[in-house]
Enzyme design. Structure first.
Site, PDB file in Angstrom:
ATOM      1  CD  GLU A   1      -2.827   1.260   2.392  1.00  0.00           C
ATOM      2  OE1 GLU A   1      -2.715   0.460   3.335  1.00  0.00           O
ATOM      3  OE2 GLU A   1      -3.775   2.057   2.269  1.00  0.00           O
TER       4      GLU A   1
ATOM      5  CB  CYS B   1      -7.297   2.784   4.217  1.00  0.00           C
ATOM      6  SG  CYS B   1      -7.826   1.876   5.678  1.00  0.00           S
TER       7      CYS B   1
ATOM      8  CG  ASN C   1      -8.809  -2.508   2.478  1.00  0.00           C
ATOM      9  OD1 ASN C   1      -8.140  -3.512   2.723  1.00  0.00           O
ATOM     10  ND2 ASN C   1      -8.740  -1.410   3.223  1.00  0.00           N
ATOM     11  CD  GLU C   2      -9.055  -2.926   7.607  1.00  0.00           C
ATOM     12  OE1 GLU C   2      -9.263  -1.728   7.850  1.00  0.00           O
ATOM     13  OE2 GLU C   2      -8.215  -3.597   8.226  1.00  0.00           O
TER      14      GLU C   2
END
Ligand code: AHR
Length: 662
Positions: free
Chosen positions: A50, A247, A378-379
């Site tokens: 990331e 994120c 994502n999440e």
């Protein structure tokens, strides 16, 4: 005979009784070496990338100029105008209409000036790492509007001394943008360098995309990646690389989500956005953190191919980060988001005679990238996620039934949100569920048996982000100490033992710049010139380079070692090399001895490989100055094929033993 960690007294098949002696009391780890119970997927151990902690811009993306296109929110961020005497309008920022992607550029008006009178200096990302003798490649887009303006290019050390220079006379004239490039060498090494351009002459010139790359990029690709950082990844031989996050996939809001289509093509046509880690933590502000996308999806796929890893892109599912705005796209308006997913598969896998296959081919890769996995969200969590995920899944599976979809289990490995998602995703027959755990070392030790009870026939697990936290999640006090790494090593025996269920796992985050981080702990630390692997890196590397092909039932007194006497173990077979590989974490502060029985094996090679990662001090760290303080020590040991194997496990150690079967 000094075998340090391993003293070999004997090995023989279990059928042979031990002579009565004190040795009889040594507990035996029994490995059913001839009865593989499950396959280990080649993807098992991978990496999570990331752009956090200056992972991409200022990190693996080797561009040295910060804000090269003047598109940061503050157009002069990273730059300083150098003037002997002020003159109105000698350098201005312009914003061209009709170019929404890269609207800004600078205009320089040179009024009979000499070198040293008017210039611009770029500070780099926390300075520029410059290496003596290395070639530096400068390039710029320009429009020579009037007269003639010459450039004096200078690399500077931290005191302002020139450590590399050349001159460039842009040759083209007229109203069209042109690219000019020139290379020159550095005369000194400097961790905190800068780059300056003096203007000389009489005329007007516009500049954009002011760029400087070192010659020594990964595979020497122009405009490429920082080789030392990529080498650390390549050395791991990761089974997959997940990108671009994290994120940043979600974004603070939907406008700032990651959009892969905007990361393709010429770099000047890739529209930058703010990096969500710019503003995420008030205690770690990073006002100059933007995503320029010089490193985009094409480069990520190429990187995956370079290092032999399966590409695992994660796409926005129509939801911005739920810790931020939690902005969502109405479920009945998801079409363009879903289309992005379908187009990505075409971009990666289709022939060049398709729309997106052609884009890939035009960027220099006619052959498909062979994408097999795709993450949706994502999440993300809650019913909003599930209802959006269903729309994506239906459309993708209808067109590409063989693509395995990775679904989010949210931010935590337990609790109401997790339970809800786990139930819903399993009801949907999710291919792969992505679980995340940023927890204490103790949690990791207690959860070494987490997957022992998971349904063998249900959805597969991707342990997509995990790291033991020496303090607590998002605390700035977290460090990559040996205690954390060892707890991960212990926990990972449980992932490996359950490879039938767990098909992928990756530590997170991957990279951090010593002066530009937002989140700790991190697997690899860098500054402008150096990089090193943490103890956690070496744990990951030991797993991924000793991956094997099949799980073997490995027990002591009939049960897997999941913490009894503070030991954790897993045994596997590598059918390709015909070796049994035993991994054992001893998290106690005492030396422990175990006998190892390879049940069913009659003959082994007398030469075996023993690799040990250890430190008596659980608080010990690797640092730039002592980068391999905790790193694997490997030796070839001699076994007596007629006797059992006796393993002496050092206090606070992680041991890998490879025994060749004959
Ligand atoms: O790894 C850092 C962050 O942790 C990731 O971006 C996110 O997915 C998780 O919350």
């Amino acid at each position: 005979m000094n075998f340090k960690q391993l003293t070999v007294f004997s090995l023989l098949a279990s059928a042979i009784a031990l002579p009565v002696s004190t040795k009889a009391q040594t507990p035996v780890i029994n490995i059913k070496a001839t009865q593989p119970v499950a396959e280990i997927q080649p993807t098992m151990w991978g990496v999570f990338f990331e752009d956090i902690n200056m992972g991409a811009d200022g990190g693996i993306y080797a561009e040295l100029v910060k804000n090269r296109s003047f598109e940061f929110s503050k157009p002069w961020m990273g730059w300083k105008i150098e003037r002997k005497k002020a003159e109105e309008g000698d350098i201005i920022i312009q914003n061209r209409q009709g170019n929404t992607v890269n609207p800004r550029f600078i205009s320089v008006k040179a009024n009979n000036i000499s070198k040293g009178e008017l210039g611009i200096t770029n500070e780099g990302f926390k300075g520029m790492g410059i290496k003596k003798g290395l070639r530096y490649d400068f390039s710029v887009l320009y429009r020579h509007q009037k007269g003639s303006v010459k450039f004096h290019l200078e690399l500077l050390d931290s005191k302002g001394n020139i450590i590399g220079e050349t001159t460039l006379i842009p040759t083209g004239n007229g109203h069209d943008w042109k690219k000019e490039a020139i290379s020159f060498s550095a005369t000194e090494t400097e961790a905190k360098g800068k780059f300056r351009i003096w203007f000389e002459g009489n005329g007007e010139i516009d500049l954009d995309m002011v760029s400087l790359f070192p010659e020594d990029t990964w595979k020497k690709r122009p405009g490429g990646m920082r080789a030392d950082m990529i080498q650390l990844l390549a050395d791991m031989k990761p089974g997959f690389i997940r990108f671009p996050g994290g994120c940043i996939v979600e974004g603070i809001d939907l406008a700032n989500r990651y959009q892969w289509k905007k990361t393709l093509g010429p770099v000047e046509e890739r529209q930058l956005i703010i990096n969500r880690w710019n503003v995420e933590f008030a205690h770690r502000p990073a006002p100059d953190y933007f995503q320029t996308f010089g490193l985009g999806f094409f480069e990520y796929f190429q990187l995956a191919e370079d290092i032999g890893a399966e590409p695992l892109p994660i796409l926005n599912c129509g939801m911005a980060c739920q810790f931020n705005t939690a902005e969502v796209v109405p479920v009945n308006e998801l079409d363009s988001y879903v289309q992005d997913a379908l187009d990505l598969i075409e971009f990666a896998n289709a022939e060049p005679n398709t729309k997106w296959g052609k884009v890939r081919a035009d960027m220099g890769h006619p052959a498909p990238f062979d994408l097999k996995y795709l993450g949706i969200g994502n999440e993300n969590w809650g019913p909003q996620y599930v209802e959006r995920l269903k729309v994506f899944t239906k459309a993708i599976k209808a067109k590409y039934p063989n693509i395995k979809l990775v679904n989010s289990a949210g931010t935590d490995p337990s609790g109401d949100r997790f339970d809800y998602l786990n139930k819903e995703l399993r009801a949907m027959n999710a291919d792969i569920i992505d679980e995340h755990y940023y927890r204490t070392p103790d949690w990791f030790l207690k959860n070494a048996g987490r997957y022992d009870s998971y349904d063998r026939n249900g959805s597969k697990i991707f342990a997509g982000e995990y790291a033991a936290q020496s303090d607590k999640t998002v605390s700035v006090k977290n460090v990559n100490n040996w205690k954390c790494a060892l707890s991960e090593a212990a926990f990972m025996t449980g992932l490996e033992r359950n490879a039938q269920v767990v098909n992928m796992a990756s530590y997170a985050p991957l990279f951090a710049h010593a002066e530009g981080w937002q989140w700790t702990p991190d697997m690899i630390w860098v500054d402008n010139l150096r990089s090193y692997g943490t103890p956690n890196y070496y744990v990951q590397k030991l797993y991924s380079t000793n991956k094997g092909t099949h799980v073997l039932t490995t027990t002591q007194n009939g049960t897997p070692l999941t913490g009894q006497e503070e030991l954790y173990a897993s045994g596997i077979l590598d059918k390709k090399t015909n070796e049994v590989i035993l991994k054992i974490a001893n998290v106690s502060d005492k030396e422990q001895v175990r006998e190892v029985n390879l049940e069913g094996i009659k003959k082994i090679d007398a030469k075996a490989k023993l690799i040990v990662l250890k430190n008596a001090n659980p608080e010990a760290l690797n640092t730039f100055e002592n980068a391999t303080n905790i790193s694997p020590v490997e030796e070839t040991i001699t076994l007596n094929p007629k006797k059992k194997i006796s393993l002496t496990l050092a206090p606070n150690s992680f041991t890998v033993l490879r025994v060749k079967l004959l």
